[in-house]
Design a protein around this motif. Structure first.
Motif, mmCIF file in Angstrom:
data_model
loop_
_atom_site.group_PDB
_atom_site.id
_atom_site.type_symbol
_atom_site.label_atom_id
_atom_site.label_comp_id
_atom_site.label_asym_id
_atom_site.label_seq_id
_atom_site.Cartn_x
_atom_site.Cartn_y
_atom_site.Cartn_z
ATOM 1 N N ALA A 28 58.772 46.477 40.052
ATOM 2 C CA ALA A 28 57.323 46.597 39.876
ATOM 3 C C ALA A 28 56.647 45.518 40.709
ATOM 4 C CB ALA A 28 56.946 46.448 38.404
ATOM 5 N N LEU A 29 56.165 45.890 41.899
ATOM 6 C CA LEU A 29 55.542 44.926 42.792
ATOM 7 C C LEU A 29 54.236 44.403 42.207
ATOM 8 C CD1 LEU A 29 56.079 46.726 46.218
ATOM 9 C CD2 LEU A 29 57.328 44.762 45.339
ATOM 10 N N PHE A 30 54.061 43.087 42.267
ATOM 11 C CA PHE A 30 52.839 42.393 41.853
ATOM 12 C C PHE A 30 52.542 42.537 40.360
ATOM 13 C CE2 PHE A 30 52.113 44.230 46.164
ATOM 14 C CZ PHE A 30 52.433 43.092 46.870
ATOM 15 N N ASN A 31 53.459 43.110 39.614
ATOM 16 C CA ASN A 31 53.291 43.239 38.161
ATOM 17 C C ASN A 31 54.664 43.127 37.522
ATOM 18 O OD1 ASN A 31 52.530 43.778 35.561
ATOM 19 N ND2 ASN A 31 51.545 45.728 35.989
ATOM 20 N N PRO A 32 55.228 41.922 37.483
ATOM 21 C CA PRO A 32 56.630 41.759 37.072
ATOM 22 C C PRO A 32 56.920 42.257 35.670
ATOM 23 C CG PRO A 32 55.487 39.638 37.167
ATOM 24 C CD PRO A 32 54.581 40.628 37.803
ATOM 25 N N THR A 33 55.942 42.176 34.773
ATOM 26 C CA THR A 33 56.169 42.648 33.412
ATOM 27 C C THR A 33 55.889 44.133 33.254
ATOM 28 O OG1 THR A 33 53.904 42.047 32.796
ATOM 29 C CG2 THR A 33 55.623 40.404 32.427
ATOM 30 N N ASN A 34 55.344 44.751 34.319
ATOM 31 C CA ASN A 34 54.999 46.174 34.270
ATOM 32 C C ASN A 34 54.091 46.471 33.076
ATOM 33 O OD1 ASN A 34 55.036 48.714 35.370
ATOM 34 N ND2 ASN A 34 56.867 49.372 34.246
ATOM 35 N N GLY A 35 53.143 45.570 32.831
ATOM 36 C CA GLY A 35 52.275 45.693 31.667
ATOM 37 C C GLY A 35 50.821 45.878 32.040
ATOM 38 N N PHE A 36 49.980 45.996 31.003
ATOM 39 C CA PHE A 36 48.571 46.285 31.196
ATOM 40 C C PHE A 36 47.760 45.048 31.564
ATOM 41 C CE2 PHE A 36 47.160 50.598 30.086
ATOM 42 C CZ PHE A 36 48.389 51.167 29.803
ATOM 43 N N ALA A 37 48.181 43.873 31.102
ATOM 44 C CA ALA A 37 47.373 42.672 31.325
ATOM 45 C C ALA A 37 47.273 42.327 32.810
ATOM 46 C CB ALA A 37 47.947 41.506 30.537
ATOM 47 N N CYS A 38 48.408 42.249 33.502
ATOM 48 C CA CYS A 38 48.392 41.938 34.934
ATOM 49 C C CYS A 38 47.656 43.008 35.727
ATOM 50 C CB CYS A 38 49.821 41.803 35.457
ATOM 51 S SG CYS A 38 50.642 40.287 34.948
ATOM 52 N N PHE A 39 47.664 44.226 35.217
ATOM 53 C CA PHE A 39 47.048 45.347 35.923
ATOM 54 C C PHE A 39 45.544 45.428 35.680
ATOM 55 C CE2 PHE A 39 45.680 49.650 34.493
ATOM 56 C CZ PHE A 39 45.325 50.162 35.736
ATOM 57 N N LEU A 40 45.102 45.193 34.449
ATOM 58 C CA LEU A 40 43.721 45.465 34.079
ATOM 59 C C LEU A 40 42.840 44.219 33.998
ATOM 60 C CD1 LEU A 40 41.831 47.798 33.263
ATOM 61 C CD2 LEU A 40 42.458 47.360 30.883
ATOM 62 N N ILE A 41 43.377 43.103 33.518
ATOM 63 C CA ILE A 41 42.547 41.933 33.243
ATOM 64 C C ILE A 41 41.836 41.397 34.487
ATOM 65 C CG2 ILE A 41 42.580 39.550 32.439
ATOM 66 C CD1 ILE A 41 42.723 41.664 30.249
ATOM 67 N N PRO A 42 42.485 41.290 35.670
ATOM 68 C CA PRO A 42 41.743 40.796 36.843
ATOM 69 C C PRO A 42 40.493 41.610 37.148
ATOM 70 C CG PRO A 42 44.087 40.771 37.296
ATOM 71 C CD PRO A 42 43.919 41.489 35.990
ATOM 72 N N ALA A 43 40.574 42.935 37.010
ATOM 73 C CA ALA A 43 39.398 43.770 37.263
ATOM 74 C C ALA A 43 38.318 43.509 36.219
ATOM 75 C CB ALA A 43 39.809 45.236 37.255
ATOM 76 N N VAL A 44 38.714 43.362 34.965
ATOM 77 C CA VAL A 44 37.747 43.110 33.894
ATOM 78 C C VAL A 44 37.056 41.768 34.093
ATOM 79 C CG1 VAL A 44 37.512 42.719 31.414
ATOM 80 C CG2 VAL A 44 38.953 44.579 32.238
ATOM 81 N N LEU A 45 37.795 40.766 34.545
ATOM 82 C CA LEU A 45 37.214 39.446 34.743
ATOM 83 C C LEU A 45 36.104 39.481 35.788
ATOM 84 C CD1 LEU A 45 40.419 37.201 34.691
ATOM 85 C CD2 LEU A 45 38.824 37.653 32.830
ATOM 86 N N MET A 46 36.332 40.184 36.879
ATOM 87 C CA MET A 46 35.295 40.288 37.911
ATOM 88 C C MET A 46 34.091 41.073 37.397
ATOM 89 S SD MET A 46 36.165 38.639 40.642
ATOM 90 C CE MET A 46 35.446 39.310 42.124
ATOM 91 N N LEU A 47 34.341 42.100 36.608
ATOM 92 C CA LEU A 47 33.238 42.897 36.072
ATOM 93 C C LEU A 47 32.416 42.095 35.071
ATOM 94 C CD1 LEU A 47 32.022 45.739 36.255
ATOM 95 C CD2 LEU A 47 33.440 46.388 34.322
ATOM 96 N N VAL A 48 33.058 41.201 34.319
ATOM 97 C CA VAL A 48 32.338 40.359 33.360
ATOM 98 C C VAL A 48 31.296 39.498 34.078
ATOM 99 C CG1 VAL A 48 32.619 38.329 31.877
ATOM 100 C CG2 VAL A 48 34.086 40.313 31.553
ATOM 101 N N ILE A 49 31.648 38.974 35.241
ATOM 102 C CA ILE A 49 30.705 38.147 36.004
ATOM 103 C C ILE A 49 29.463 38.941 36.366
ATOM 104 C CG2 ILE A 49 30.380 36.946 38.204
ATOM 105 C CD1 ILE A 49 33.285 36.042 38.020
#
Length: 426
Positions: A187-208
């Motif tokens: 799983a490239l760029f998402n070693p745990t193959n989970g939702f946090a690494c996939f979704l949280i960065p996008a949510v953080l930018m949207l929060v701003i």
């Protein structure tokens, strides 16, 4: 033509006026509790809440119930192996599907593994056998865990059956026959193959972006309610719309420079999310993003006539903007119309560029499209923000003038009152 000295004096006045407005706006932000909630409390707590919710990127021991119609040694071996996997825990065995469904209704289990009556018989006859898996799709992580466990056990048992039926063979022959092509899933760029690494960065930018929309909308909504926006010009004069926009933007930029450090650097580190950015590239990318978000919010504030209106207008846009950004929903599946609509919001370029820089290790030249797009948005929205404030300032003057005339008319005695007073004196 102006001389160099005159231009120098004008430039000094412009800088002085801009910082004057910046100080006034900073005081206005500090005194308004609602704005402080959107500018400070929400950016501090909201990322923590989201990251905490998704911090368990993978689930273990998902409760499942088994309906074993075959009840043979082979079917029991299948169930035992599924139960032994780290992802699934068999909590009950029932005789029929109705009992299993009842357990799912009571949330005692999140999946049903149904083994048909002819399961072992078909396997012994060298026919294809089926195992049914029924999952509660309200939790995608539960579905993923159950499906992965059942699939892995099925593949392992298939391999053993193949080896058994081939007869006397060497270990190497067994390996080549059962797995002629070896593969490894990474799983490239998402070693745990989970939702946090996939979704949280996008949510953080949207929060701003969304907190800027709400906070600036709240400030302008209050000013338009009271018809005081024109009084925010430089020292109460009628000049300085551009300086007003720049002064306010400088206040928001300095505040959100600190907020961005917390949201985009501190929070991912607290929850051990994947981060491999070049600090200089990330800083260079965030400057146009913050400017674009600020001027975008200042432009959109023209839609806010009352203090509470911003909540009704901007809050519901968070989910649509996240989906059409091409992160939570595949970008290739987004229709062209909505793709072009998404380019109106800085969050689209910001989310895609930040994910590539922060999570995938991209350099600034690798996100040229998003970087240039943000600078274009910052320039366009600066002009629209100036136009919006020019309109709102003129509107504020008219409303204040009408109110002053009304109050003056109410304070002065009417002609009938004067005539009555004159008659009484006579």
């Amino acid at each position: 033509m102006r001389t160099i000295k005159e231009l120098h004096i004008l430039f000094r006045e412009a800088v002085s006026d801009t910082f004057f407005i910046w100080r006034k706006e900073a005081g206005r932000v500090v005194r308004d509790q609602g704005v402080l909630i959107f500018f400070i409390l929400v950016p501090v707590l909201y990322p923590l809440l989201y990251a905490f919710i998704y911090t368990g990127e993978t689930v273990r021991e998902v409760p499942a119930v088994v309906v074993d119609g075959a009840n043979t040694a082979f079917s029991r071996d299948f169930v035992r192996r599924v139960d032994a996997s780290p992802d699934v825990k068999v909590v009950a065995r029932t005789g029929n599907m109705e009992e299993a469904k009842e357990l799912m209704r009571r949330t005692k289990a999140y999946g049903i593994i149904r083994i048909p009556d002819d399961f072992s018989r078909k396997v012994n006859r060298m026919q294809q056998a089926y195992v049914g898996l029924y999952c509660d799709m309200s939790g995608l992580l539960y579905y993923k865990a159950l499906l992965t466990a059942c699939t892995d056990v099925s593949l392992d048992m298939n391999t053993e059956l193949q080896i058994k039926r081939m007869g006397n063979t060497t270990v190497r022959q067994d390996e080549v026959s059962t797995a002629p092509l070896l593969y490894e899933s990474v799983a490239l760029f998402n070693p745990t193959n989970g939702f946090a690494c996939f979704l949280i960065p996008a949510v953080l930018m949207l929060v701003i972006q969304q907190t800027l929309l709400l906070g600036i909308g709240l400030i302008n909504g209050s000013a338009r309610e009271r018809a005081t926006l024109h009084t925010q010009l430089v020292q109460g004069t009628g000049r300085g719309t551009v300086r007003l926009v720049l002064g306010k933007a400088l206040c928001y930029l300095m505040l959100y420079a600190l907020v961005s450090v917390w949201v985009l650097i501190a929070v991912p580190q607290l929850f051990h999310l994947a981060q491999i950015p070049q600090a200089s590239d990330l800083l260079a990318f965030m400057v146009p993003y913050l400017l674009a978000c600020i001027f975008f919010a200042m432009t959109c504030s023209i839609l806010v006539y009352q203090r509470e209106t911003c909540m009704l207008i901007f809050v519901f846009t968070s989910l649509p903007l996240l989906f059409i950004s091409g992160i939570s929903w595949p970008g290739v599946a987004v229709p062209d119309f909505w793709k072009y609509v998404s380019w109106l919001a800085p969050s689209t370029f910001g989310i895609n560029g930040f994910v590539r820089i922060n999570t995938m290790g991209a350099l600034l030249e690798d996100v040229t499209f998003e970087y240039v797009g943000l600078w274009i948005q910052a320039g366009i929205y600066f002009l629209t923000a100036c136009a919006a404030y020019y309109y709102m300032i003129g509107e504020s003057r008219k409303i204040a003038s009408k109110r002053a005339q009304t109050e003056l008319a109410q304070a002065l005695p009417s002609e009938s009152d004067l005539s009555k007073k004159a008659e009484s004196l006579n």
